[in-house]
Design a protein around this motif. Sequence first.
Motif, short mmCIF file in Angstrom:
data_model
loop_
_atom_site.label_atom_id
_atom_site.label_comp_id
_atom_site.label_asym_id
_atom_site.label_seq_id
_atom_site.Cartn_x
_atom_site.Cartn_y
_atom_site.Cartn_z
N ALA A 30 41.22 -36.52 47.03
CA ALA A 30 42.18 -37.60 47.82
C ALA A 30 43.48 -37.30 47.71
CB ALA A 30 41.50 -39.24 47.23
N ALA A 31 44.15 -37.35 46.96
CA ALA A 31 45.50 -36.94 46.65
C ALA A 31 46.08 -36.15 45.03
CB ALA A 31 46.19 -38.63 46.56
N VAL A 32 47.16 -35.46 46.49
CA VAL A 32 48.15 -34.72 44.88
C VAL A 32 49.68 -35.45 44.71
CG1 VAL A 32 48.51 -32.79 44.72
CG2 VAL A 32 46.24 -33.00 44.99
N ASP A 33 49.61 -35.69 43.60
CA ASP A 33 51.42 -35.89 43.44
C ASP A 33 52.21 -35.33 42.68
OD1 ASP A 33 50.48 -38.10 44.55
OD2 ASP A 33 50.37 -40.05 42.22
N LYS A 34 52.81 -34.86 42.81
CA LYS A 34 53.86 -33.85 42.49
C LYS A 34 54.15 -33.57 40.91
CE LYS A 34 57.07 -33.67 46.46
NZ LYS A 34 58.17 -33.27 46.74
N ASN A 35 54.68 -35.16 40.41
CA ASN A 35 54.47 -34.71 38.58
C ASN A 35 54.12 -35.38 37.62
OD1 ASN A 35 57.69 -33.24 39.60
ND2 ASN A 35 57.65 -36.18 40.76
N LEU A 36 54.37 -35.41 36.55
CA LEU A 36 53.60 -35.92 35.73
C LEU A 36 55.01 -36.39 34.63
CD1 LEU A 36 51.38 -33.78 33.95
CD2 LEU A 36 50.74 -35.29 35.69
N ASN A 37 54.61 -37.27 33.85
CA ASN A 37 56.07 -38.27 33.04
C ASN A 37 56.14 -37.48 31.64
OD1 ASN A 37 54.23 -39.52 31.64
ND2 ASN A 37 54.52 -41.18 32.26
N ASP A 38 56.95 -37.57 30.89
CA ASP A 38 56.68 -36.79 29.59
C ASP A 38 55.97 -37.69 28.78
OD1 ASP A 38 57.25 -39.42 29.12
OD2 ASP A 38 59.32 -38.70 28.29
N LYS A 39 54.89 -38.67 29.01
CA LYS A 39 53.82 -38.79 27.98
C LYS A 39 51.96 -38.13 28.89
CE LYS A 39 55.49 -42.81 25.99
NZ LYS A 39 55.17 -44.59 26.30
N LEU A 98 43.27 -36.75 37.40
CA LEU A 98 43.43 -35.30 37.38
C LEU A 98 45.11 -34.87 37.29
CD1 LEU A 98 42.47 -32.29 37.04
CD2 LEU A 98 42.68 -32.07 39.36
N ALA A 99 44.98 -34.90 35.61
CA ALA A 99 46.28 -35.23 35.39
C ALA A 99 47.13 -34.17 35.12
CB ALA A 99 46.87 -36.49 34.03
N THR A 100 46.44 -33.45 33.25
CA THR A 100 47.38 -31.80 32.70
C THR A 100 46.18 -31.08 33.43
OG1 THR A 100 45.98 -32.09 30.87
CG2 THR A 100 48.28 -33.43 30.75
N GLY A 101 44.40 -31.72 33.29
CA GLY A 101 43.61 -30.59 33.96
C GLY A 101 43.00 -30.11 32.39
N GLN A 102 43.46 -31.33 30.53
CA GLN A 102 42.63 -30.79 30.33
C GLN A 102 41.61 -31.42 29.82
OE1 GLN A 102 45.32 -30.38 26.30
NE2 GLN A 102 47.47 -30.31 27.59
N SER A 103 41.59 -32.39 30.23
CA SER A 103 40.00 -33.03 29.85
C SER A 103 38.89 -32.84 30.72
CB SER A 103 40.06 -34.48 30.01
OG SER A 103 41.38 -35.74 29.74
N MET A 104 39.41 -32.18 32.07
CA MET A 104 38.37 -31.81 33.06
C MET A 104 37.97 -30.63 32.19
SD MET A 104 36.77 -32.59 35.81
CE MET A 104 38.04 -32.95 37.18
N LEU A 105 38.55 -29.19 31.56
CA LEU A 105 38.00 -28.49 31.56
C LEU A 105 37.37 -28.40 30.13
CD1 LEU A 105 38.53 -25.15 31.27
CD2 LEU A 105 40.34 -24.82 29.88
N PRO A 158 54.15 -39.29 20.09
CA PRO A 158 53.63 -39.59 21.08
C PRO A 158 53.14 -38.60 22.20
CG PRO A 158 54.93 -41.21 20.63
CD PRO A 158 55.16 -40.24 19.50
N GLU A 159 54.09 -38.45 22.66
CA GLU A 159 53.80 -37.28 23.41
C GLU A 159 53.40 -36.54 23.48
OE1 GLU A 159 58.17 -36.97 24.55
OE2 GLU A 159 58.70 -39.20 24.59
N THR A 160 52.25 -35.35 22.45
CA THR A 160 51.87 -34.78 22.28
C THR A 160 50.43 -35.27 22.53
OG1 THR A 160 52.24 -34.52 19.68
CG2 THR A 160 54.20 -33.29 21.77
N TYR A 192 51.53 -38.71 32.04
CA TYR A 192 50.80 -39.68 33.19
C TYR A 192 51.65 -38.82 34.29
CZ TYR A 192 48.82 -42.61 29.29
OH TYR A 192 47.63 -43.31 29.21
N ILE A 193 50.20 -39.50 35.63
CA ILE A 193 51.16 -38.74 36.91
C ILE A 193 51.50 -39.71 37.76
CG2 ILE A 193 50.14 -38.30 39.59
CD1 ILE A 193 47.54 -37.75 37.72
N ILE A 194 53.03 -39.01 38.09
CA ILE A 194 53.71 -39.53 38.98
C ILE A 194 54.00 -39.58 40.54
CG2 ILE A 194 56.76 -40.52 38.76
CD1 ILE A 194 55.07 -41.56 36.48
N PRO A 195 53.91 -40.97 41.05
CA PRO A 195 53.74 -42.51 41.58
C PRO A 195 52.32 -43.19 40.59
CG PRO A 195 53.56 -42.07 43.21
CD PRO A 195 53.62 -40.53 42.88
N GLY A 196 51.84 -41.72 41.00
CA GLY A 196 49.97 -42.21 40.21
C GLY A 196 49.77 -43.64 40.46
N LEU A 197 49.38 -44.28 39.51
CA LEU A 197 48.41 -45.71 39.98
C LEU A 197 48.52 -46.77 38.38
CD1 LEU A 197 45.32 -45.49 38.91
CD2 LEU A 197 44.90 -44.79 40.86
#
Length: 219
Positions: free
Chosen positions: A189-198, A139-146, A112-114, A200-205
């Motif tokens: 509009a905003a850039v957060d520092k991290n992704l979790n192991d799944k 824009l989490a990993t950027g893979q969807s955009m690419l 589930p993490e990949t 998803y953007i942290i803190p994101g929304l």
Amino acid sequence: MHIHNISTENSILNHFIAEIRDKNIQKDSMRFRRNIERIGEILCYEMSKTLSFKAVSVETPLGINNTFLPETDVVLCSILRAGVPLHNGLLNYFDNAENAFISAYRHHKQNPETFEIVVEYLACPSLEGKTLILADPMLATGQSMLATFEALKPFGTPKEVHLISVIGAQEGVDFVNKNFDDNTHLWIAAVDKNLNDKGYIIPGLGDAGDLAFGEKLQH
């Protein structure tokens, strides 16, 4: 790539970003959608300053006004389903634009993490020589955009490409910066520092699609 992080300067944009993040205000899905739409309008306005303009004369009831209007053929493309409110915000400003829609989602296999990005539906006009605005709220990993951009290539070569996102992770920003042409613009509009192991953007929304349109069954 030219990266435009609008949050580096304080503006009313902060208010809309704070509301879409707030877990209590998020319960109002109509307000969530409207805030995403308003953020899209702000990003679209900022992006419009970089377009080509031409001199025109407008006849009023009392005389002639000389002004400058965009001379760019725009195609708006959003990633379903989370991209719909953002698309509406862009369309509010580029109301004469052509439109494209694409489905791109994360397909999780045994682990589930990949995941891989799967594109199943695509409707698009010719992109040849036009300005492509590619919108995805997260824009989490950027893979969807690419993956979306790669899927659009058979429809022609745009004159210029603008990516628009509401919230991104630094990893996703770095990914698109590496994988898109140097002349591409990213408006965010905003850039957060991290992704979790799944991924998803942290803190994101949270999940923008679920917040806008309700939770979905996984498959």
